[in-house]
Design an enzyme around this catalytic site. Sequence first.
Site, PDB file in Angstrom:
ATOM      1  N   CYS A 188      42.436  54.393  42.423  1.00 47.69           N
ATOM      2  CA  CYS A 188      41.847  54.021  41.132  1.00 47.69           C
ATOM      3  C   CYS A 188      42.191  55.036  40.040  1.00 47.69           C
ATOM      4  O   CYS A 188      41.891  56.229  40.177  1.00 47.69           O
ATOM      5  CB  CYS A 188      40.331  53.935  41.307  1.00 47.69           C
ATOM      6  SG  CYS A 188      39.453  53.729  39.749  1.00 47.69           S
ATOM      7  N   TRP A 205      34.805  48.219  47.945  1.00 45.57           N
ATOM      8  CA  TRP A 205      35.460  49.410  48.526  1.00 45.57           C
ATOM      9  C   TRP A 205      34.804  49.819  49.842  1.00 45.57           C
ATOM     10  O   TRP A 205      33.618  50.166  49.828  1.00 45.57           O
ATOM     11  CB  TRP A 205      35.337  50.587  47.572  1.00 45.57           C
ATOM     12  CG  TRP A 205      36.064  50.495  46.270  1.00 45.57           C
ATOM     13  CD1 TRP A 205      35.500  50.316  45.040  1.00 45.57           C
ATOM     14  CD2 TRP A 205      37.475  50.623  46.053  1.00 45.57           C
ATOM     15  NE1 TRP A 205      36.479  50.326  44.075  1.00 45.57           N
ATOM     16  CE2 TRP A 205      37.711  50.513  44.653  1.00 45.57           C
ATOM     17  CE3 TRP A 205      38.581  50.824  46.898  1.00 45.57           C
ATOM     18  CZ2 TRP A 205      38.982  50.597  44.102  1.00 45.57           C
ATOM     19  CZ3 TRP A 205      39.845  50.904  46.327  1.00 45.57           C
ATOM     20  CH2 TRP A 205      40.034  50.792  44.955  1.00 45.57           C
ATOM     21  N   ARG A 231      29.551  45.585  38.380  1.00 46.68           N
ATOM     22  CA  ARG A 231      30.561  45.700  39.418  1.00 46.68           C
ATOM     23  C   ARG A 231      30.346  47.006  40.185  1.00 46.68           C
ATOM     24  O   ARG A 231      29.816  47.974  39.654  1.00 46.68           O
ATOM     25  CB  ARG A 231      31.963  45.633  38.811  1.00 46.68           C
ATOM     26  CG  ARG A 231      32.181  44.349  37.998  1.00 46.68           C
ATOM     27  CD  ARG A 231      33.617  43.935  38.028  1.00 46.68           C
ATOM     28  NE  ARG A 231      34.099  43.726  39.383  1.00 46.68           N
ATOM     29  CZ  ARG A 231      33.985  42.576  40.062  1.00 46.68           C
ATOM     30  NH1 ARG A 231      33.414  41.534  39.525  1.00 46.68           N
ATOM     31  NH2 ARG A 231      34.450  42.488  41.290  1.00 46.68           N
ATOM     32  N   PHE A 232      30.769  47.006  41.431  1.00 49.30           N
ATOM     33  CA  PHE A 232      30.560  48.179  42.281  1.00 49.30           C
ATOM     34  C   PHE A 232      31.793  49.077  42.189  1.00 49.30           C
ATOM     35  O   PHE A 232      32.642  49.091  43.079  1.00 49.30           O
ATOM     36  CB  PHE A 232      30.309  47.735  43.716  1.00 49.30           C
ATOM     37  CG  PHE A 232      29.154  46.766  43.835  1.00 49.30           C
ATOM     38  CD1 PHE A 232      27.859  47.189  43.581  1.00 49.30           C
ATOM     39  CD2 PHE A 232      29.373  45.447  44.193  1.00 49.30           C
ATOM     40  CE1 PHE A 232      26.788  46.302  43.688  1.00 49.30           C
ATOM     41  CE2 PHE A 232      28.314  44.551  44.303  1.00 49.30           C
ATOM     42  CZ  PHE A 232      27.016  44.981  44.044  1.00 49.30           C
ATOM     43  N   THR A 233      31.868  49.805  41.091  1.00 51.61           N
ATOM     44  CA  THR A 233      33.096  50.544  40.794  1.00 51.61           C
ATOM     45  C   THR A 233      33.041  52.002  41.240  1.00 51.61           C
ATOM     46  O   THR A 233      31.970  52.591  41.418  1.00 51.61           O
ATOM     47  CB  THR A 233      33.365  50.515  39.277  1.00 51.61           C
ATOM     48  OG1 THR A 233      32.217  51.019  38.592  1.00 51.61           O
ATOM     49  CG2 THR A 233      33.665  49.103  38.788  1.00 51.61           C
ATOM     50  N   VAL A 234      34.227  52.563  41.389  1.00 54.34           N
ATOM     51  CA  VAL A 234      34.396  54.016  41.488  1.00 54.34           C
ATOM     52  C   VAL A 234      35.031  54.477  40.189  1.00 54.34           C
ATOM     53  O   VAL A 234      35.719  53.667  39.543  1.00 54.34           O
ATOM     54  CB  VAL A 234      35.302  54.400  42.681  1.00 54.34           C
ATOM     55  CG1 VAL A 234      34.591  54.213  43.988  1.00 54.34           C
ATOM     56  CG2 VAL A 234      36.625  53.636  42.667  1.00 54.34           C
ATOM     57  N   GLU A 288      30.875  56.253  34.826  1.00 53.61           N
ATOM     58  CA  GLU A 288      31.865  56.036  33.763  1.00 53.61           C
ATOM     59  C   GLU A 288      32.776  57.274  33.687  1.00 53.61           C
ATOM     60  O   GLU A 288      32.338  58.355  33.276  1.00 53.61           O
ATOM     61  CB  GLU A 288      31.121  55.784  32.435  1.00 53.61           C
ATOM     62  CG  GLU A 288      31.992  55.762  31.205  1.00 53.61           C
ATOM     63  CD  GLU A 288      33.207  54.843  31.308  1.00 53.61           C
ATOM     64  OE1 GLU A 288      33.065  53.686  31.757  1.00 53.61           O
ATOM     65  OE2 GLU A 288      34.311  55.308  30.960  1.00 53.61           O
ATOM     66  N   SER A 289      34.029  57.067  34.067  1.00 49.94           N
ATOM     67  CA  SER A 289      34.939  58.216  34.211  1.00 49.94           C
ATOM     68  C   SER A 289      35.112  59.022  32.928  1.00 49.94           C
ATOM     69  O   SER A 289      35.234  60.245  32.969  1.00 49.94           O
ATOM     70  CB  SER A 289      36.303  57.738  34.699  1.00 49.94           C
ATOM     71  OG  SER A 289      36.899  56.872  33.744  1.00 49.94           O
ATOM     72  N   TYR A 314      45.607  46.235  33.013  1.00 48.50           N
ATOM     73  CA  TYR A 314      44.697  45.308  33.717  1.00 48.50           C
ATOM     74  C   TYR A 314      44.599  43.972  32.987  1.00 48.50           C
ATOM     75  O   TYR A 314      44.561  42.910  33.610  1.00 48.50           O
ATOM     76  CB  TYR A 314      43.300  45.936  33.865  1.00 48.50           C
ATOM     77  CG  TYR A 314      43.225  46.980  34.952  1.00 48.50           C
ATOM     78  CD1 TYR A 314      42.909  46.629  36.264  1.00 48.50           C
ATOM     79  CD2 TYR A 314      43.500  48.313  34.679  1.00 48.50           C
ATOM     80  CE1 TYR A 314      42.863  47.582  37.270  1.00 48.50           C
ATOM     81  CE2 TYR A 314      43.470  49.273  35.678  1.00 48.50           C
ATOM     82  CZ  TYR A 314      43.143  48.903  36.973  1.00 48.50           C
ATOM     83  OH  TYR A 314      43.115  49.849  37.961  1.00 48.50           O
TER      84      TYR A 314
END
Length: 319
Positions: free
Chosen positions: A55, A88, A124-127, A142-143, A192
């Site tokens: 990611c 994931w 959403r189940f984000t990394v 949030e990166s 994306y």
Amino acid sequence: MSTRDVSHLSDINKMTSDNDGSFKRKASSFRNFIEKGGQFAPEKGRYHLYVSYACPWATRALIMRKLKGLEGFIDVSVVSPHMGEQGWPFASTDAFPGATEDPLYGAAHIKDLYLRVAPDYDGRFTVPVLWDKRTQTIVNNESSEIIRMFNSAFNDLLPADKAALDFYPENLRAQIDEVNEWVYDTVNNGVYKSGFARTQSAYEAAVRPLFVSLDRLEKMLEGNEYLIGGQLTEADIRLFVTIVRFDPVYVGHFKCNLRTIRDGYPALHRWLRKLYWTVPAFKETCNFEHIKTHYYWSHPSINPTRIIPVGPIPDILPL
Ligand SMILES: N[C@@H](CCC(=O)N[C@@H](CS)C(=O)NCC(=O)O)C(=O)O
């Protein structure tokens, strides 16, 4: 543990597009900050970072963690690149080389952490996920905010040389913010939007501005080592994670194929290789096996055979 059916949220192939066929990214949900005197104080060993090497957003956080010398402060878990119907998976569910287990709860998937904190969560189940072990919750997912925290929140605890490193310096903030804004929209997220488009017009509305921005970045890097102010900043880190994936993945999988970086953008290509080959924080957080496997395997709506292309060889050219 929640028994709610969340497959509409965890399975990327069930993700719906807008009526015009375009992909709209949802805003991240957990937006707290690590700060002195705050609910989440900077402390050694208190926080845990969940990432995927595949990611780009998570890799921003890994790069900043290394640049700032935070490895001894914040542990990391790495998921398998096989993002499937449940999202994931950790190594306990899918033992892909380089993946790890969840050391805190033995979770099977990233989604289990979200549902532990918020059983009704409907994002959403984000990394990446920045986790607080003390209060057992998500601080932030949030990166762009996680890297800001890593840049400065732990400075009082770091040795002077690491504390002095500032990738978002006061005098360059306006310029960094300005570049980040269009780079996010047309490049980081642009790939994306191109790849997840469901109509020809939505695809072209993403891929053309993407290359206009790459042309603009190429000009900015002609004769310059970095994007802004002659020094490595957050803007370089945020761009790097997209550009390093460009030729191996986005050109083919996301149809971003007007040009490649290696053949079409000499200044960007040099900037990319220089960061990768000379700054360990970039190379050491880059795992092409995870990157290629993730994209080509995890989106059967785009690549139904799940065949992972062999090329390009090499993934990144020497300097
Ligand atoms: N805005 C978020 C985006 C994070 C994100 O979208 N991560 C992707 C992986 S590249 C993810 O985990 N997606 C899982 C999903 O959407 O189901 C950030 O920058 O942290």
